[in-house]
Design an enzyme around this catalytic site. Structure first.
Site, PDB file in Angstrom:
ATOM      1  N   ASN A  73      29.569  23.183 -50.107  1.00 57.10           N
ATOM      2  CA  ASN A  73      30.114  24.462 -49.664  1.00 57.10           C
ATOM      3  C   ASN A  73      29.490  24.891 -48.346  1.00 57.10           C
ATOM      4  O   ASN A  73      28.271  24.861 -48.176  1.00 57.10           O
ATOM      5  CB  ASN A  73      29.884  25.537 -50.727  1.00 57.10           C
ATOM      6  CG  ASN A  73      30.482  26.873 -50.336  1.00 57.10           C
ATOM      7  OD1 ASN A  73      29.782  27.796 -49.984  1.00 57.10           O
ATOM      8  ND2 ASN A  73      31.798  26.956 -50.356  1.00 57.10           N
ATOM      9  N   ASP A  97      46.305  28.156 -45.904  1.00 52.55           N
ATOM     10  CA  ASP A  97      45.306  28.560 -46.887  1.00 52.55           C
ATOM     11  C   ASP A  97      45.721  28.065 -48.268  1.00 52.55           C
ATOM     12  O   ASP A  97      46.909  28.096 -48.626  1.00 52.55           O
ATOM     13  CB  ASP A  97      45.140  30.081 -46.905  1.00 52.55           C
ATOM     14  CG  ASP A  97      44.241  30.581 -45.789  1.00 52.55           C
ATOM     15  OD1 ASP A  97      43.765  29.743 -44.987  1.00 52.55           O
ATOM     16  OD2 ASP A  97      44.015  31.803 -45.706  1.00 52.55           O
ATOM     17  N   ASP A 183      39.321  33.873 -37.777  1.00 52.38           N
ATOM     18  CA  ASP A 183      40.674  33.466 -37.412  1.00 52.38           C
ATOM     19  C   ASP A 183      41.242  34.335 -36.293  1.00 52.38           C
ATOM     20  O   ASP A 183      41.993  33.860 -35.443  1.00 52.38           O
ATOM     21  CB  ASP A 183      41.601  33.483 -38.630  1.00 52.38           C
ATOM     22  CG  ASP A 183      41.512  34.773 -39.429  1.00 52.38           C
ATOM     23  OD1 ASP A 183      40.635  35.610 -39.138  1.00 52.38           O
ATOM     24  OD2 ASP A 183      42.310  34.946 -40.365  1.00 52.38           O
ATOM     25  N   HIS A 216      40.001  36.524 -52.669  1.00 52.12           N
ATOM     26  CA  HIS A 216      40.545  36.265 -51.328  1.00 52.12           C
ATOM     27  C   HIS A 216      39.526  36.666 -50.277  1.00 52.12           C
ATOM     28  O   HIS A 216      38.890  37.710 -50.369  1.00 52.12           O
ATOM     29  CB  HIS A 216      41.846  37.040 -51.112  1.00 52.12           C
ATOM     30  CG  HIS A 216      42.639  36.521 -49.960  1.00 52.12           C
ATOM     31  ND1 HIS A 216      42.372  36.867 -48.661  1.00 52.12           N
ATOM     32  CD2 HIS A 216      43.688  35.653 -49.909  1.00 52.12           C
ATOM     33  CE1 HIS A 216      43.220  36.252 -47.855  1.00 52.12           C
ATOM     34  NE2 HIS A 216      44.026  35.516 -48.586  1.00 52.12           N
ATOM     35  N   SER A 220      36.235  40.174 -49.158  1.00 57.24           N
ATOM     36  CA  SER A 220      34.803  40.014 -49.347  1.00 57.24           C
ATOM     37  C   SER A 220      34.035  40.334 -48.069  1.00 57.24           C
ATOM     38  O   SER A 220      34.591  40.403 -46.985  1.00 57.24           O
ATOM     39  CB  SER A 220      34.495  38.567 -49.783  1.00 57.24           C
ATOM     40  OG  SER A 220      34.895  37.667 -48.773  1.00 57.24           O
TER      41      SER A 220
END
Length: 413
Positions: A73, A97, A183, A216, A220
């Protein structure tokens, strides 16, 4: 272009994406574009819920070439996207995604649009599923436009078709130091460097899916990450666009979408310590980038809050935020035979507060909602006020009596 080169590389970064990944991959398999024209590069970012196994089963089953990369990760979406981009060989790339899905004709339509018009970025209409999606840029299909002539600055997600040569030429990658808004930075740079952008507004190319588990990425992260995102985007715009109307037009986006929500209803619930910290984080951004022209482009309630943030007036800001949180409609005061509409938010014409009337003056697009408004005066008045502020700044050698720099804390006055 060689015979073996795919038209589009679909890059899927996936982390704990089950069961949403199943529909995502099904939407890729259902594309109407020929399978040999697609390659899929899927990066499992250390998932433990079967995401990696689902990707490998997909790769073994479908006709199109699929590369699955499994890694530890990375802590955010940028790492997997960059890994996928490094492996891509298509003429175009599309970032998908793992919890979203494509419309069946999405890739075929977007590639055709880019090829027809020679554009470097193609936006396909986005529809929300259990969540909201941007709307203002889908009014009309546009063969060729740019970031200044359309509303595309209000959709900075990465789910677009990008010409890979553009990304390679400018060595563009996602900023792995950002954990939100990465992004936006990537897409804004692509808009600014692109030789034209196309918009497909008459077909839903992308379905933005809201997760029931609340995982999603946009949900967060702490508030400090939002300021990091705003700072990075403002810095990029300032680097690539000279000071002036065009820069101010683009700066509306980070001020309105990234910065202002930190001084929305959530601010009323924040502790005193967090409120002060937010003002401290915002201060340098207001000093560097806030201008009268940006202020003019905002609605009164938005402009007033940012004016008070720029002035670091915590005492005045909280009552305004409470007013907004209560969803109250500010009363309208019409003057100059209806040619000026002032919206009576807290502190209006309060001498102790000292906020200029121009902060409360509605622009025509907002003033038109009020009975009795006569268009033709407000806009020119505010423009004259902004021009006067600029002349005062120049005459004083670039600083106001209070010490603010041009575009700084006195700029919205």
């Amino acid at each position: 272009m060689t015979a073996a080169q795919p038209d589009v590389s679909v890059i899927i970064g996936a982390y704990e994406a089950m069961p949403y990944l199943v529909e995502c991959l099904a939407s890729v398999e259902a594309q109407t574009i020929d399978p040999e024209r697609i390659e899929v590069i899927a990066v499992d970012d250390g998932s433990t819920d079967g995401t990696g196994e689902c990707l490998e089963e997909f790769a073994a089953r479908v006709a199109m070439p699929v590369t699955v990369i499994r890694q530890e990760n990375s802590g955010g979406p940028s790492g997997p996207r960059n890994v996928g981009l490094g492996k891509a060989s298509g003429r175009y790339v599309f970032f998908l995604d793992a919890d979203d899905r494509l419309g069946p004709e999405a890739l075929q339509r977007m590639v055709a649009m880019a090829d027809k018009n020679g554009t470097d970025v193609v936006l396909g209409k986005v529809e929300g599923v259990n969540r909201t999606a941007p709307k203002s840029m889908w009014g009309k299909t546009l063969d060729r436009t740019d970031v200044y002539s359309s509303n595309i600055k209000f959709t900075l997600s990465a789910q677009k078709l990008f010409r890979r040569e553009l990304l390679t030429r400018h060595n563009m990658r996602f900023d792995e130091s950002l954990f939100t808004g990465e992004d936006a930075l990537f897409t804004m740079e692509a808009y600014l460097r692109a030789d034209g952008v196309s918009v497909i507004a008459d077909y839903t190319c992308y379905y933005l899916v809201g997760r029931d588990d609340g995982k999603h990425v946009t949900k967060s992260g702490g508030y400090t990450l939002r300021f990091d995102s705003a700072r990075a985007l403002m810095s990029l715009i300032a680097e690539l666009v000279p000071a002036g109307d065009r820069r101010d037009l683009l700066m509306v986006r980070p001020f309105l979408i990234t910065l202002l929500p930190q001084f929305g209803p959530v601010y009323a619930r924040d502790s005193e310590k967090v409120r002060q910290h937010k003002l401290e984080l915002a201060g340098p951004l207001m000093d560097a980038y806030w201008t009268p022209d940006i202020a003019r482009r905002l609605k009164v309630g938005e402009r007033l809050r940012l004016h008070l943030v720029a002035a670091q007036r915590a005492d005045l800001l909280l009552p305004v935020v409470e007013f907004v949180k209560a969803k109250k409609q500010a009363a309208a005061l019409l003057e100059k035979k209806g040619r000026r509409v002032y919206l009576v938010y807290p502190h209006f014409r309060d001498r102790a507060a000292g906020i200029p009337d121009s902060v409360y003056l509605a622009e025509p697009r907002e003033a038109r909602a009020f009975h009795g408004y006569r268009e033709g005066g407000a806009d020119s008045f505010l423009r004259r006020a902004a021009g006067k502020a600029r002349r005062v700044l120049r005459a004083s050698g670039g600083a106001t009596p209070g010490g603010a720099t041009p575009g700084g804390r006195a700029a919205a006055a």
